[in-house]
Design a protein around this motif. Structure first.
Motif, PDB file in Angstrom:
ATOM      1  N   GLU A 165     -51.308  35.574 -24.238  1.00 15.90           N
ATOM      2  CA  GLU A 165     -51.604  34.958 -25.531  1.00 15.90           C
ATOM      3  C   GLU A 165     -50.481  34.014 -26.002  1.00 15.90           C
ATOM      4  N   ASP A 166     -49.427  33.899 -25.210  1.00 17.61           N
ATOM      5  CA  ASP A 166     -48.303  33.053 -25.601  1.00 17.61           C
ATOM      6  C   ASP A 166     -48.484  31.645 -25.050  1.00 17.61           C
TER       7      ASP A 166
ATOM      8  N   GLU B 187     -41.848  45.393 -29.256  1.00 15.52           N
ATOM      9  CA  GLU B 187     -41.887  44.027 -29.795  1.00 15.52           C
ATOM     10  C   GLU B 187     -41.324  44.004 -31.223  1.00 15.52           C
TER      11      GLU B 187
ATOM     12  N   ILE C 189     -49.048  40.548 -21.332  1.00 16.49           N
ATOM     13  CA  ILE C 189     -48.145  40.254 -22.446  1.00 16.49           C
ATOM     14  C   ILE C 189     -48.080  38.750 -22.694  1.00 16.49           C
TER      15      ILE C 189
ATOM     16  N   TYR D  93     -38.194  38.360 -27.281  1.00 13.95           N
ATOM     17  CA  TYR D  93     -38.926  39.629 -27.417  1.00 13.95           C
ATOM     18  C   TYR D  93     -39.736  39.972 -26.164  1.00 13.95           C
ATOM     19  N   ASP D  94     -40.255  38.983 -25.440  1.00 12.26           N
ATOM     20  CA  ASP D  94     -40.955  39.320 -24.193  1.00 12.26           C
ATOM     21  C   ASP D  94     -39.980  39.881 -23.145  1.00 12.26           C
TER      22      ASP D  94
HETATM   23 MG    MG Z   1     -47.061  38.133 -26.723  1.00 10.68          MG
END
Ligand code: MG
Ligand code: R7I
Ligand code: MG
Ligand code: MG
Length: 339
Positions: free
Chosen positions: A211-212, A157, A208, A170-171
């Protein structure tokens, strides 16, 4: 064991390089006829060397920077990587870099690396880049972190955020690294369970993406991929292009690269080769669009799974910097073995 892992390290870096070099001449084409690519690969793989050697692009130029930094520092050093990106770009700018990413290199040089993560945040009016430039260069870092999954996620990341601060940017980098990680840990002598490979990717991406704020774009894309994989021969190129995508957007290229790897485990109509590595990159290129980058990412995943020995020597000879990438792989293997 260690011999297999060393071969997988080489396979990953050389595999990515080949995808970039061999895919680059077709970057931006709508779709490449299977017969054209069959002849292209048959000629390159044949007994007579056909000059000139294919040049690598920004994908491999930036991969080189990360590999060289990890080898020199024996740890992840974001400042050192930023400096290498800038030095590499200004020393050799004509490698087909993304249109906007070069702004970052200019700004980093002006601010003398005071804040290496700063300029990336200003891209696209503050939205950050969602393109695949983080993912296309991540392979050496995935190798470096092959025995520590949490470290992999964290460092990958950070590596992406030097240039790509959009969540999809970034993901997507993380997804590409996880795909390489999974490939490294599988035995190529056992038949690959493609549905299990993709289910594990979805499971990991659920941690991953939780939390987005976006509604899970990568998990959604990977679920579509599973449906296409089930259709096997019935998934035609038009459908793959439309559903998976083939653009510079990470969301429409990283899952596509993974799809190419998984689809190419079995024969594909009109691609005549017994070699599953070659089939992977030949198929990836045939889909058109961002051919160098999709073939590069698919090649890195495939190489990490099959290992170096499956990659045709004649194809390797047609690519710039093959020897250098072998050396990076061996050095990274040595460093991580003693870590
Ligand atoms: Mg994230
Ligand atoms: O991600 P990046 O390094 O580009 C990598 C691609 C690969 O295909 C390489 O082979 C090379 O050809 O380029 O570079 P960026 O400049 O960050 O992104 C590339 C392009 O994606 C940009 O020039 C934009 O066209 C597009 N893009 C966006 N467009 C609108 N809004 C990326 N992010 C955005 C965005 O937020
Ligand atoms: Mg490129
Ligand atoms: Mg590209």
């Amino acid at each position: 064991d260690s011999i297999l892992l060393a071969s997988k390290f080489r396979g990953c870096l050389v595999g990515g390089l080949l995808g970039d070099c061999l895919g680059a001449p077709y970057e931006g084409d709508y779709r490449i006829p299977k017969t054209v690519l069959q002849k292209y690969f048959d000629t390159l793989e044949g007994p007579y060397f056909k000059s000139p050697v294919k040049q690598y692009t920004d994908d491999s130029a930036m991969t080189k920077c990360i590999a060289e930094s990890l080898i020199a520092q024996e740890r992840f050093d974001s400042l050192d990587i930023a400096k290498r990106f800038v030095k590499e770009y200004f020393g050799d700018p004509r490698r087909g870099y993304g249109e906007q990413v070069v702004e970052i290199f200019h700004k980093l040089r002006v601010q003398k690396f005071g804040d290496p993560f700063g300029p990336a945040k200003e891209q696209f009016g503050g939205a950050g880049s969602y393109a695949n430039g983080g993912a296309m260069r991540v392979a050496p870092l995935a190798l470096f972190c092959h025995s520590d999954y949490n470290e992999l996620i964290n460092l990958v990341e950070q590596s992406a955020k030097l240039t790509h601060t959009h969540q999809e940017g970034y993901d997507g980098t993380i997804l590409q690294a996880i795909a390489v990680y999974q490939s490294l840990h599988l035995d190529p002598k056992e038949k690959l369970d493609t549905q299990n490979f993709s289910s594990q990717l979805i499971e990991k991406m659920s941690e991953i993406e939780e939390e987005d704020d976006n509604p899970y774009p990568y998990q959604t894309q990977l679920e579509k991929m599973q449906i296409l994989l089930d259709k096997k021969e019935d998934a035609d190129d038009e459908e793959v292009q439309r559903i998976m995508g083939n653009t510079v957007a990470a969301l429409y290229s990283v899952p596509t690269a993974i799809f190419c790897f998984l689809r190419a485990c079995a024969p594909i109509p009109e691609i005549e080769t017994e070699n599953p590595f070659r089939r992977t990159i030949q198929y990836a290129i045939s889909l058109g669009g961002d051919t160098d980058t999709i073939a590069n990412m698919a090649g890195a995943i495939a190489g990490a799974y099959y290992g170096y020995s499956v990659i045709s020597e004649n194809l390797q000879k047609h690519c710039e910097a093959t020897e250098q990438f072998i050396e990076y792989a061996d050095k990274l293997h040595k460093i991580t073995a003693s870590k």
